[in-house]
Design a protein around this motif. Structure first.
Motif, PDB file in Angstrom:
ATOM      1  N   GLN A 174     -27.220 -51.334 -64.078  1.00  0.00           N
ATOM      2  CA  GLN A 174     -26.884 -50.947 -62.710  1.00  0.00           C
ATOM      3  C   GLN A 174     -27.510 -51.865 -61.669  1.00  0.00           C
ATOM      4  OE1 GLN A 174     -28.328 -48.912 -64.907  1.00  0.00           O
ATOM      5  NE2 GLN A 174     -26.926 -47.215 -65.340  1.00  0.00           N
ATOM      6  N   SER A 175     -28.510 -52.636 -62.086  1.00  0.00           N
ATOM      7  CA  SER A 175     -29.206 -53.510 -61.146  1.00  0.00           C
ATOM      8  C   SER A 175     -28.475 -54.834 -61.035  1.00  0.00           C
ATOM      9  CB  SER A 175     -30.648 -53.738 -61.615  1.00  0.00           C
ATOM     10  OG  SER A 175     -31.281 -54.701 -60.800  1.00  0.00           O
ATOM     11  N   TRP A 176     -27.996 -55.160 -59.846  1.00  0.00           N
ATOM     12  CA  TRP A 176     -27.284 -56.410 -59.635  1.00  0.00           C
ATOM     13  C   TRP A 176     -28.213 -57.596 -59.828  1.00  0.00           C
ATOM     14  CZ3 TRP A 176     -25.296 -54.349 -54.307  1.00  0.00           C
ATOM     15  CH2 TRP A 176     -24.389 -53.294 -54.540  1.00  0.00           C
ATOM     16  N   VAL A 177     -29.436 -57.501 -59.324  1.00  0.00           N
ATOM     17  CA  VAL A 177     -30.372 -58.617 -59.418  1.00  0.00           C
ATOM     18  C   VAL A 177     -30.797 -58.855 -60.864  1.00  0.00           C
ATOM     19  CG1 VAL A 177     -32.639 -59.449 -58.709  1.00  0.00           C
ATOM     20  CG2 VAL A 177     -31.180 -58.285 -57.054  1.00  0.00           C
ATOM     21  N   GLN A 178     -31.063 -57.793 -61.589  1.00  0.00           N
ATOM     22  CA  GLN A 178     -31.473 -57.969 -62.982  1.00  0.00           C
ATOM     23  C   GLN A 178     -30.340 -58.542 -63.822  1.00  0.00           C
ATOM     24  OE1 GLN A 178     -33.703 -54.793 -64.783  1.00  0.00           O
ATOM     25  NE2 GLN A 178     -34.669 -54.188 -62.866  1.00  0.00           N
ATOM     26  N   CYS A 179     -29.112 -58.134 -63.556  1.00  0.00           N
ATOM     27  CA  CYS A 179     -27.973 -58.737 -64.245  1.00  0.00           C
ATOM     28  C   CYS A 179     -27.827 -60.205 -63.857  1.00  0.00           C
ATOM     29  CB  CYS A 179     -26.695 -57.971 -63.914  1.00  0.00           C
ATOM     30  SG  CYS A 179     -26.596 -56.318 -64.654  1.00  0.00           S
ATOM     31  N   ALA A 211     -37.856 -56.145 -61.152  1.00  0.00           N
ATOM     32  CA  ALA A 211     -37.637 -57.481 -61.722  1.00  0.00           C
ATOM     33  C   ALA A 211     -38.740 -58.443 -61.303  1.00  0.00           C
ATOM     34  CB  ALA A 211     -36.265 -58.011 -61.296  1.00  0.00           C
ATOM     35  N   ARG A 212     -39.186 -58.349 -60.054  1.00  0.00           N
ATOM     36  CA  ARG A 212     -40.270 -59.206 -59.587  1.00  0.00           C
ATOM     37  C   ARG A 212     -41.546 -58.925 -60.361  1.00  0.00           C
ATOM     38  NH1 ARG A 212     -40.066 -57.919 -54.606  1.00  0.00           N
ATOM     39  NH2 ARG A 212     -38.817 -59.680 -53.852  1.00  0.00           N
ATOM     40  N   ALA A 213     -41.800 -57.656 -60.652  1.00  0.00           N
ATOM     41  CA  ALA A 213     -42.997 -57.315 -61.419  1.00  0.00           C
ATOM     42  C   ALA A 213     -42.937 -57.887 -62.831  1.00  0.00           C
ATOM     43  CB  ALA A 213     -43.157 -55.794 -61.471  1.00  0.00           C
ATOM     44  N   LEU A 214     -41.743 -57.947 -63.417  1.00  0.00           N
ATOM     45  CA  LEU A 214     -41.604 -58.512 -64.762  1.00  0.00           C
ATOM     46  C   LEU A 214     -41.936 -60.007 -64.784  1.00  0.00           C
ATOM     47  CD1 LEU A 214     -38.265 -56.839 -65.957  1.00  0.00           C
ATOM     48  CD2 LEU A 214     -40.570 -56.344 -66.783  1.00  0.00           C
ATOM     49  N   LEU A 215     -41.597 -60.705 -63.704  1.00  0.00           N
ATOM     50  CA  LEU A 215     -41.791 -62.147 -63.661  1.00  0.00           C
ATOM     51  C   LEU A 215     -43.135 -62.562 -63.085  1.00  0.00           C
ATOM     52  CD1 LEU A 215     -38.226 -63.221 -62.454  1.00  0.00           C
ATOM     53  CD2 LEU A 215     -39.165 -63.392 -64.753  1.00  0.00           C
ATOM     54  N   GLN A 216     -43.905 -61.625 -62.570  1.00  0.00           N
ATOM     55  CA  GLN A 216     -45.193 -61.956 -61.978  1.00  0.00           C
ATOM     56  C   GLN A 216     -46.329 -61.843 -62.972  1.00  0.00           C
ATOM     57  OE1 GLN A 216     -45.405 -59.409 -58.569  1.00  0.00           O
ATOM     58  NE2 GLN A 216     -44.505 -60.916 -57.183  1.00  0.00           N
ATOM     59  N   GLY A 217     -46.096 -61.228 -64.114  1.00  0.00           N
ATOM     60  CA  GLY A 217     -47.125 -61.144 -65.125  1.00  0.00           C
ATOM     61  C   GLY A 217     -47.220 -62.437 -65.910  1.00  0.00           C
ATOM     62  N   PRO A 218     -47.803 -62.365 -67.095  1.00  0.00           N
ATOM     63  CA  PRO A 218     -47.818 -63.555 -67.967  1.00  0.00           C
ATOM     64  C   PRO A 218     -46.399 -64.013 -68.266  1.00  0.00           C
ATOM     65  CG  PRO A 218     -49.331 -61.866 -68.762  1.00  0.00           C
ATOM     66  CD  PRO A 218     -48.528 -61.232 -67.662  1.00  0.00           C
ATOM     67  N   ALA A 219     -46.212 -65.327 -68.355  1.00  0.00           N
ATOM     68  CA  ALA A 219     -44.877 -65.885 -68.560  1.00  0.00           C
ATOM     69  C   ALA A 219     -44.250 -65.311 -69.825  1.00  0.00           C
ATOM     70  CB  ALA A 219     -44.952 -67.400 -68.652  1.00  0.00           C
ATOM     71  N   PRO A 220     -43.157 -64.540 -69.701  1.00  0.00           N
ATOM     72  CA  PRO A 220     -42.558 -63.906 -70.873  1.00  0.00           C
ATOM     73  C   PRO A 220     -41.641 -64.865 -71.623  1.00  0.00           C
ATOM     74  CG  PRO A 220     -41.362 -63.265 -68.913  1.00  0.00           C
ATOM     75  CD  PRO A 220     -42.479 -64.177 -68.463  1.00  0.00           C
ATOM     76  N   GLN A 221     -41.369 -64.527 -72.872  1.00  0.00           N
ATOM     77  CA  GLN A 221     -40.377 -65.266 -73.628  1.00  0.00           C
ATOM     78  C   GLN A 221     -38.994 -64.951 -73.079  1.00  0.00           C
ATOM     79  OE1 GLN A 221     -41.004 -67.534 -76.006  1.00  0.00           O
ATOM     80  NE2 GLN A 221     -43.218 -67.222 -75.700  1.00  0.00           N
ATOM     81  N   SER A 222     -38.130 -65.964 -73.078  1.00  0.00           N
ATOM     82  CA  SER A 222     -36.803 -65.781 -72.487  1.00  0.00           C
ATOM     83  C   SER A 222     -35.994 -64.710 -73.212  1.00  0.00           C
ATOM     84  CB  SER A 222     -36.043 -67.107 -72.496  1.00  0.00           C
ATOM     85  OG  SER A 222     -35.902 -67.596 -73.824  1.00  0.00           O
ATOM     86  N   ALA A 223     -36.095 -64.650 -74.546  1.00  0.00           N
ATOM     87  CA  ALA A 223     -35.335 -63.654 -75.302  1.00  0.00           C
ATOM     88  C   ALA A 223     -35.812 -62.240 -74.986  1.00  0.00           C
ATOM     89  CB  ALA A 223     -35.439 -63.932 -76.798  1.00  0.00           C
ATOM     90  N   THR A 224     -37.120 -62.064 -74.912  1.00  0.00           N
ATOM     91  CA  THR A 224     -37.671 -60.738 -74.593  1.00  0.00           C
ATOM     92  C   THR A 224     -37.302 -60.327 -73.174  1.00  0.00           C
ATOM     93  OG1 THR A 224     -39.530 -61.171 -76.080  1.00  0.00           O
ATOM     94  CG2 THR A 224     -39.780 -59.382 -74.476  1.00  0.00           C
ATOM     95  N   LEU A 225     -37.413 -61.261 -72.236  1.00  0.00           N
ATOM     96  CA  LEU A 225     -37.079 -60.962 -70.849  1.00  0.00           C
ATOM     97  C   LEU A 225     -35.593 -60.646 -70.705  1.00  0.00           C
ATOM     98  CD1 LEU A 225     -37.963 -60.814 -67.898  1.00  0.00           C
ATOM     99  CD2 LEU A 225     -37.550 -63.272 -67.724  1.00  0.00           C
ATOM    100  N   LEU A 226     -34.750 -61.369 -71.434  1.00  0.00           N
ATOM    101  CA  LEU A 226     -33.307 -61.123 -71.375  1.00  0.00           C
ATOM    102  C   LEU A 226     -32.979 -59.713 -71.850  1.00  0.00           C
ATOM    103  CD1 LEU A 226     -30.438 -62.161 -70.895  1.00  0.00           C
ATOM    104  CD2 LEU A 226     -30.453 -63.060 -73.230  1.00  0.00           C
TER     105      LEU A 226
END
Length: 258
Positions: free
Chosen positions: A121-126, A98-113
């Motif tokens: 299964q990931s508590w943090v990602q949920c 999840a940290r790697a997903l947010l450290q790149g270029p700022a993603p769109q909220s819909a795509t990131l969701l």
């Protein structure tokens, strides 16, 4: 040398992503390695005590069988700690993703969701997905979601701590039973005669052995299991703290205007 140059180039080209992946793998490996090393020491100590005849002595000296009950509870709780350690280590690995997903270029909220929802299964990602789903105007109101994340990471530990306290209480119960055996042996005598001395000493020794051995087994089990549970709580605390930090810093880039 070429491989080393390629690795250095990729590392310094993406330092934050490389760092997070390295930290996630280290957390995953260290947590499991610590428990496996501890469990290996327990297995070796158990085998050594069996070779020395200590287990046989404990069983023979404890007619209440409380020592066996304590050992069974401790073994089951230790195996549960191993399973929980693996689960928490996986959660830390998913946190690194999840940290790697947010450290790149700022993603769109819909795509990131959508990406975060793909790993239920990931508590943090949920947790992050639920914050994003609340929208740009409300994602900082994360008190209830944080409590839910804390419950997932810590809730199961409360029952384990209860069993840890039960080990100590069973040991104290064995002490009470042992001294009761001694008191009953003394109370059953109208007078102390030379012919009854050996029987009296045998009863007193049996009661004292039950009291001391069960108490010792309960104390040792309580200490060893408490060490494992303290480690689990520390790792669970770190998971929640890292998730909060990631939410505050990472989602601020997803919703920069809020």
């Amino acid at each position: 040398m070429n491989a080393l140059h390629t690795w250095r180039t990729s590392w310094f080209a993406h330092p934050l992503q490389g760092q997070s992946e390295r930290d996630g793998i280290a957390e995953h490996e260290v947590l499991l390695a610590v428990w496996l090393a501890f469990f290996g020491l327990l297995v070796f100590a158990s085998w050594l005590l069996w070779r020395l005849g200590v287990w046989q002595m404990l069983v023979a000296a404890d007619p209440t069988l409380l020592t066996i009950v304590i050992l069974v509870i401790f073994t089951a709780a230790t195996l549960w700690v191993g399973r929980r350690s693996y689960l928490l280590s996986r959660q830390h690995a998913w946190l690194a993703e999840a940290r790697a997903l947010l450290q790149g270029p700022a993603p769109q909220s819909a795509t990131l969701l959508t990406t975060l929802r793909a790993q239920p299964q990931s508590w943090v990602q949920c947790y992050l997905a639920d914050l994003i789903a609340k929208g740009p105007g409300h994602w900082r109101g994360n008190g209830q979601l944080t409590d839910l994340l804390a419950e997932k990471s810590h809730g199961a530990h409360e029952s384990a701590w209860w069993f840890n306290a039960a080990l100590l209480k069973l040991g104290l119960l064995g002490k009470v039973i042992g001294f009761s055996i001694m008191a009953l042996a003394l109370g059953s005598l109208d007078s102390i005669e030379a012919t009854q001395t050996s029987t009296l000493l045998k009863n007193l020794t049996a009661g004292l052995g039950t009291a001391l051995l069960t108490t010792m087994t309960g104390l040792v089990g309580n200490i060893l299991l408490g060490l494992q549970l303290s480690r689990l709580d520390r790792v669970a605390d770190a998971l929640v703290a890292d998730a909060l930090e990631l939410a505050e810093n990472g989602l601020a880039r997803v919703f920069p205007d809020r």
